[in-house]
Design a protein around this motif. Structure first.
Motif, short mmCIF file in Angstrom:
data_model
loop_
_atom_site.label_atom_id
_atom_site.label_comp_id
_atom_site.label_asym_id
_atom_site.label_seq_id
_atom_site.Cartn_x
_atom_site.Cartn_y
_atom_site.Cartn_z
N THR A 95 0.97 -1.26 -0.19
CA THR A 95 -0.01 -0.10 -0.10
C THR A 95 0.98 1.21 -0.08
O THR A 95 0.37 2.29 -0.68
CB THR A 95 -1.00 0.03 1.21
N LEU A 96 2.02 1.26 0.82
CA LEU A 96 2.74 2.38 0.80
C LEU A 96 3.77 2.66 -0.13
O LEU A 96 4.59 3.48 -0.47
CB LEU A 96 3.49 2.37 2.11
N GLY A 97 4.07 1.29 -1.10
CA GLY A 97 4.85 1.33 -2.12
C GLY A 97 6.34 1.34 -1.62
O GLY A 97 7.21 2.05 -2.35
N LEU A 98 6.54 0.63 -0.45
CA LEU A 98 8.00 0.68 0.26
C LEU A 98 9.02 -0.10 -0.53
O LEU A 98 8.71 -1.19 -0.97
CB LEU A 98 7.94 0.21 1.64
N ALA A 99 9.78 0.40 -1.21
CA ALA A 99 10.94 -0.22 -2.00
C ALA A 99 12.15 0.87 -1.87
O ALA A 99 12.29 1.84 -1.47
CB ALA A 99 10.44 -0.14 -3.34
N PRO A 100 13.32 0.02 -2.04
CA PRO A 100 14.50 0.80 -1.79
C PRO A 100 14.31 1.95 -2.84
O PRO A 100 14.08 2.20 -3.93
CB PRO A 100 15.81 -0.25 -2.47
N GLY A 101 15.08 3.17 -2.08
CA GLY A 101 15.23 4.67 -2.70
C GLY A 101 14.00 5.22 -2.52
O GLY A 101 13.83 6.56 -2.60
N LYS A 102 12.99 4.68 -1.95
CA LYS A 102 11.51 5.59 -1.70
C LYS A 102 11.80 6.20 -0.17
O LYS A 102 12.27 5.86 0.77
CB LYS A 102 10.33 4.56 -1.56
N ALA A 103 11.43 7.54 -0.37
CA ALA A 103 11.52 8.48 1.06
C ALA A 103 10.19 7.91 2.11
O ALA A 103 9.26 7.70 1.32
CB ALA A 103 11.06 9.75 0.57
N ALA A 104 10.87 7.86 3.11
CA ALA A 104 9.57 7.45 4.01
C ALA A 104 10.01 8.19 5.51
O ALA A 104 11.06 8.69 5.61
CB ALA A 104 9.54 5.94 4.28
#
Length: 142
Positions: free
Chosen positions: A118-127
């Motif tokens: 849902t959050l689209g968490l993947a390497p390189g993504k800001a969080a």
């Protein structure tokens, strides 16, 4: 020191606010972000914490909530550390997400696989990693 808490963030005490029941301390991290912890008066004294003291914060990965696209979101969680997803390890139900802060420190969170999607968490993504001040355990090296 060995501990089961995945998150171990080191810094210096930058502020101590006395309260009626508990005290609140801020630990400044190398990248300018801060961790806020709520401690008893006795803990502040027994750890001999003062502004300028070296200290570390321990936070269990299961206590960390991750946010993305959090513009306009206000939370009651005092701690909100911004970084970039470094790694996601998928399990059967949950995933382990490693968030790299500007200082190079890593904050690990355990979240459901559906939240990763849902959050689209993947390497390189800001969080942003969020956790309550009462979820922080403070320690010092002796």
């Amino acid at each position: 020191m060995l501990t089961s808490a995945r998150n171990q963030l080191s810094g210096k005490v930058t502020a101590i606010q006395r309260g009626a029941v508990n005290d609140e301390i801020e630990i400044g991290l190398a990248d300018g972000q801060k961790v806020v912890a709520t401690l008893t008066h006795n803990s502040i004294e027994s750890l001999n914490l003062k502004v300028g003291s070296d200290a570390f914060a321990l936070i269990k990965a299961s206590w960390v909530v991750l946010l993305t696209d959090n513009a306009g979101v206000r939370l009651s969680a005092r701690n909100q550390l911004s970084g970039t997803v470094q790694d996601v390890i998928h399990g059967a139900v949950n995933s382990e997400v490693a968030l790299k802060l500007g200082s190079g420190a890593i904050v690990t969170a355990i979240v459901t696989n559906s939240s990763v999607q849902t959050l689209g968490l993947a390497p390189g993504k800001a969080a942003t990693a969020a956790f309550k001040a009462s979820s922080v355990i403070v320690g010092v090296n002796v």
